[in-house]
Design an enzyme around this catalytic site. Structure first.
Site, PDB file in Angstrom:
ATOM      1  N   LYS A  37      -8.783  -8.383  -0.034  1.00 19.18           N
ATOM      2  CA  LYS A  37      -7.985  -7.937  -0.681  1.00 19.18           C
ATOM      3  C   LYS A  37      -8.689  -9.467  -1.916  1.00 19.18           C
ATOM      4  O   LYS A  37      -8.203  -9.113  -2.840  1.00 19.18           O
ATOM      5  CB  LYS A  37      -6.899  -9.202  -0.574  1.00 19.18           C
ATOM      6  CG  LYS A  37      -5.818  -8.056   0.516  1.00 19.18           C
ATOM      7  CD  LYS A  37      -4.444  -8.788   0.365  1.00 19.18           C
ATOM      8  CE  LYS A  37      -3.327  -7.476   1.183  1.00 19.18           C
ATOM      9  NZ  LYS A  37      -2.863  -6.481   1.483  1.00 19.18           N
ATOM     10  N   ASP A  77       0.144 -18.451   2.516  1.00 19.21           N
ATOM     11  CA  ASP A  77      -0.224 -17.688   2.305  1.00 19.21           C
ATOM     12  C   ASP A  77      -0.869 -16.809   0.979  1.00 19.21           C
ATOM     13  O   ASP A  77      -0.074 -16.796  -0.209  1.00 19.21           O
ATOM     14  CB  ASP A  77       0.698 -17.055   2.974  1.00 19.21           C
ATOM     15  CG  ASP A  77       0.492 -15.171   3.157  1.00 19.21           C
ATOM     16  OD1 ASP A  77      -0.585 -14.887   2.661  1.00 19.21           O
ATOM     17  OD2 ASP A  77       1.335 -14.190   3.574  1.00 19.21           O
ATOM     18  N   HIS A  79       5.722 -11.464   3.211  1.00 14.23           N
ATOM     19  CA  HIS A  79       5.238 -10.153   3.801  1.00 14.23           C
ATOM     20  C   HIS A  79       5.400 -10.189   4.938  1.00 14.23           C
ATOM     21  O   HIS A  79       5.783 -11.397   5.509  1.00 14.23           O
ATOM     22  CB  HIS A  79       3.755 -10.051   3.218  1.00 14.23           C
ATOM     23  CG  HIS A  79       3.118  -9.254   3.923  1.00 14.23           C
ATOM     24  ND1 HIS A  79       2.749  -9.087   5.320  1.00 14.23           N
ATOM     25  CD2 HIS A  79       2.368  -8.105   3.393  1.00 14.23           C
ATOM     26  CE1 HIS A  79       1.989  -7.985   5.370  1.00 14.23           C
ATOM     27  NE2 HIS A  79       1.970  -7.431   4.392  1.00 14.23           N
ATOM     28  N   CYS A 105       5.933  -3.240   2.634  1.00 10.50           N
ATOM     29  CA  CYS A 105       5.466  -4.610   4.351  1.00 10.50           C
ATOM     30  C   CYS A 105       6.248  -5.903   3.871  1.00 10.50           C
ATOM     31  O   CYS A 105       5.929  -6.910   4.341  1.00 10.50           O
ATOM     32  CB  CYS A 105       3.788  -5.198   4.544  1.00 10.50           C
ATOM     33  SG  CYS A 105       3.400  -3.460   5.444  1.00 10.50           S
ATOM     34  N   GLN A 158      -2.463 -12.304  -1.274  1.00  9.26           N
ATOM     35  CA  GLN A 158      -2.122 -12.438  -2.671  1.00  9.26           C
ATOM     36  C   GLN A 158      -2.621 -13.484  -4.152  1.00  9.26           C
ATOM     37  O   GLN A 158      -2.833 -12.322  -4.541  1.00  9.26           O
ATOM     38  CB  GLN A 158      -0.952 -11.607  -3.004  1.00  9.26           C
ATOM     39  CG  GLN A 158      -0.769 -10.279  -2.097  1.00  9.26           C
ATOM     40  CD  GLN A 158      -1.265  -9.743  -2.660  1.00  9.26           C
ATOM     41  OE1 GLN A 158      -2.154  -8.743  -3.607  1.00  9.26           O
ATOM     42  NE2 GLN A 158      -0.964  -8.506  -1.510  1.00  9.26           N
TER      43      GLN A 158
HETATM   44  N1  PLP Z   1       0.617 -12.082   3.290  1.00 11.97           N
HETATM   45  C1  PLP Z   1       0.552 -11.355   2.052  1.00 11.97           C
HETATM   46  C2  PLP Z   1       1.209 -11.782   0.644  1.00 11.97           C
HETATM   47  C3  PLP Z   1      -0.410 -10.164   2.067  1.00 11.97           C
HETATM   48  O1  PLP Z   1      -0.263  -9.011   0.395  1.00 11.97           O
HETATM   49  C4  PLP Z   1      -0.435  -9.577   3.071  1.00 11.97           C
HETATM   50  C5  PLP Z   1      -1.072  -7.785   2.680  1.00 11.97           C
HETATM   51  O2  PLP Z   1      -1.038  -6.973   2.341  1.00 11.97           O
HETATM   52  C6  PLP Z   1      -1.045 -10.248   4.203  1.00 11.97           C
HETATM   53  C7  PLP Z   1      -0.069 -11.011   4.502  1.00 11.97           C
HETATM   54  C8  PLP Z   1      -1.629  -9.337   4.953  1.00 11.97           C
HETATM   55  O3  PLP Z   1      -2.828  -9.301   4.905  1.00 11.97           O
HETATM   56  P1  PLP Z   1      -3.671  -8.654   5.898  1.00 11.97           P
HETATM   57  O4  PLP Z   1      -3.102  -7.463   6.343  1.00 11.97           O
HETATM   58  O5  PLP Z   1      -4.971  -8.654   5.104  1.00 11.97           O
HETATM   59  O6  PLP Z   1      -3.594  -8.893   7.605  1.00 11.97           O
END
Ligand code: PLP
Length: 600
Positions: A423, A397, A320, A561, A400
């Site tokens: 999430k 990370d 992401h 993203c 997800q």
């Molecule tokens: N990392 C992953 C794999 C994501 O899917 C997302 C958001 O979709 C993020 C990071 C960023 O999350 P946030 O926008 O809640 O900070």
């Protein structure tokens, strides 16, 4: 009952389905709800065909994923329908299917035939033996179905956790209050009737989510945008209201009753996160705004402090933007090099290539446990282990992953693990940075202010240890408490139950989408969670999203993203339905039906 065998020497799925349908049709019928009334997509319609349920030993029908009664109306009670009334009469208005696809076993199947493997595979976390999952072996249908039910319903019980407030009997007090159950928490605990980890029943669970009753364009809302954000159960909504009605105060500061209540609620939520991740200490849990802020925190504190020109950071092609841009910014500032683990045509990380990237200059490996764009589950433990062998620190990370599978940060052994509350059925604006305690305490803070100091003079400031060290200023107190409630909620259902149910749902959805003419699935890894990215021949992705929206079906269309990984597949955008445990096969049917209609 014997099953036909196909040419791969595997059970024939359609045959099994037909037999199951005949079986279900002979059972007592019930009214069919709005999902069941949708027109059959094809000969096999699990919703219509399963409407009667399966007769149990006592002659009453049993639910495929539980044995719950139709819940009574609980409006105004503030108690969860899922937590009470675990009787023996059930609602089969929206029964579920969980057919395994024989293609899963086929070694010579094409990419497009691949279906996701269990979310547990390779994780070392599985309480289930994959060989025992239905349809992987040629066994009688009833026995396989019953085995599955038994496994889900016999998942190990967890210690009772309150759905209610931090100020709850048995919860520790972090300030000066004696833990006395409030009216609110008492209602919750009585409502639970002492039953924990109840059998998984999606029909009951759905009633905890008020928004799922919403209508969109005159149609029932079907929320398949869970990778973007998840919906919130009544327990979380009520908990936040309760905070503002009974506990609201700033924390840690004033010696008055409400400050104590708020502090207890906030620190209680931190403890819940610790348990949820199996962190060694509550001091390893830092509240932040979300995964993005957590990664930026590590980049701007540890990264600023420790990385030097020429050092290398490894990320994966799946990342992401939140796990690319902060490192790029740091790399530009400090003259670092970013290297990328490639993926194969299924969207799986190529571990061999990863090992070639590792060297003595590698100071950090930062990668996702589940891809938000493709759904790929990465071999996280292996990646962490290899990174450590090279002497690098590793960040995982988990944005997800935490809502789809059990996570154990000690087993994972990453140096940091990040996720966003929204999430995992909690509010927006709250998230978590887990970090190993020593590492956090060795790291300079990234923001300065109140709350994070032991002592301040004009010449010098002495910082607290973690977590306060990284929580400058007034945090998002109420939503941290909401996150605690969300964690209680999924813990009561049981993360292994959630993972298993979603696994079957993903297989079911994958099978149905593959049957849509001109549909190309993007991301066909053996191990996937939740996400079904696709493009549809002849349609722009936004057109597909628009058509689905007309039917009340919410999916994401765009780049998610995660532009680098989509470009790896020659695309700028995909349509991305993404599943959560409150989704049903009936909803998947409607999705597939709409796509079929579009193609016509
Ligand atoms: N990392 C992953 C794999 C994501 O899917 C997302 C958001 O979709 C993020 C990071 C960023 O999350 P946030 O926008 O809640 O900070």
């Amino acid at each position: 009952m014997s099953t036909n065998i196909n040419e791969d020497n595997l059970p024939n799925l359609l045959e099994l389905e037909k037999l199951a349908n005949q079986f279900f049709k002979s059972a007592p019928g019930e009214d069919i709800d709005q999902f069941a009334q949708t027109e059959p997509l094809k000969e096999f319609n699990p919703v219509a065909d399963y409407a009667g349920g399966i007769p149990g030993a006592d002659g009453l029908p049993i639910a495929l994923f539980g044995t719950h009664p139709q819940p009574p109306s609980l409006s105004g009670v503030g108690a969860s329908p899922s937590a009470i009334n675990q009787g023996n009469v059930i609602n089969l208005k929206e029964p579920q299917t969980s057919f395994e696809d024989p293609a899963l076993q086929s070694s010579n199947s094409s990419n497009n035939n691949k279906l996701p493997a269990s979310p547990f595979s390779g994780s070392g976390l599985s309480p289930y033996n994959l060989n025992e999952i239905p349809y992987l072996q040629d066994r009688s249908f009833e026995k396989e179905l019953q085995d599955t039910l038994n496994k889900i319903n016999a998942a190990p019980a967890i210690p009772q956790l309150p759905f209610g407030v931090g100020q709850y009997a048995g919860d520790p007090s972090y300030y000066f209050l004696k833990p006395v159950p409030s009216q609110f928490s008492a209602a919750r605990s009585t409502g639970a009737s002492g039953i924990i980890n109840p059998p998984f029943d999606v029909n009951i669970i759905r009633q905890d989510f008020p928004i799922l009753k919403e209508r969109v364009n005159g149609k029932q809302l079907i929320w398949l945008d869970n990778a973007a954000t998840t919906q919130k159960p009544r327990q979380v909504i009520d908990r936040i209201s309760y905070f503002y009605e009974h506990e609201n105060s700033n924390i840690h500061r004033a010696a008055h009753e409400l400050a104590a209540r708020a502090t207890d609620a906030y620190e209680g939520a931190r403890k819940k996160v610790q348990n949820f991740l199996n962190a060694a200490s509550v001091k390893e849990i830092v509240f932040v705004r979300g995964a993005t802020e957590a990664i930026n925190l590590v980049a701007k504190s540890w990264g600023e402090q420790n990385l030097q020109a020429g050092d290398e950071i490894i990320v994966s092609h799946l990342e992401h933007h939140a796990n690319i841009v902060p490192w790029q910014q740091l790399a530009a500032k400090k003259n670092l090099k970013i290297r990328v683990i490639p993926v194969d045509d299924d969207g799986q990380l190529i571990i061999e290539e990863y090992t070639k990237l590792l060297n003595h200059k590698t100071k950090l490996v930062s990668f996702t446990q589940v891809s938000n764009a493709l759904g790929t589950v990465t071999p996280a433990e292996q990646i962490v282990r290899l990174g450590h062998l090279a002497g690098a620190k590793v960040l995982v990370d988990g944005a997800q992953s935490v809502s789809h599978m059990p996570v154990d940060v000690q087993a994972l052994n990453a140096d940091w693990f990040v996720f966003s509350g929204h999430k995992v059925f909690a509010p927006t604006g709250i998230g978590v940075l887990y970090g190993k305690e020593d590492l956090l305490n060795e790291t300079q803070p990234w923001q300065g202010g109140g709350n994070m100091i032991v002592d301040v003079t004009f010449e010098h400031t002495q910082y607290h240890d973690a977590p306060s060290r990284f929580e400058a200023g007034t945090g998002n107190i109420a939503d941290a408490v909401g996150l605690g409630a969300a964690i209680d909620y999924v813990t009561q259902i049981g993360m292994p139950n959630i993972a298993l149910y979603e696994h079957y749902l993903l297989i079911y959805a994958t099978q149905l989408l593959k049957e849509v003419p001109g549909l190309r699935l993007i991301g066909t890894a053996a191990n996937k969670a939740s996400v079904l990215s696709f493009v549809l021949e002849g349609y722009k992705t936004e057109e597909v999203g628009h058509e689905l929206n007309k039917q009340g079906i919410a999916v994401r269309s765009g780049h998610h993203c995660a532009q680098p990984i989509l470009r790896r597949f020659g695309l700028e955008s995909t349509v991305r339905p993404s599943l959560a445990f409150y989704n049903t096969c009936a909803e998947i049917d409607l999705l597939a039906e709409t796509l079929h209609r579009l193609k016509k």
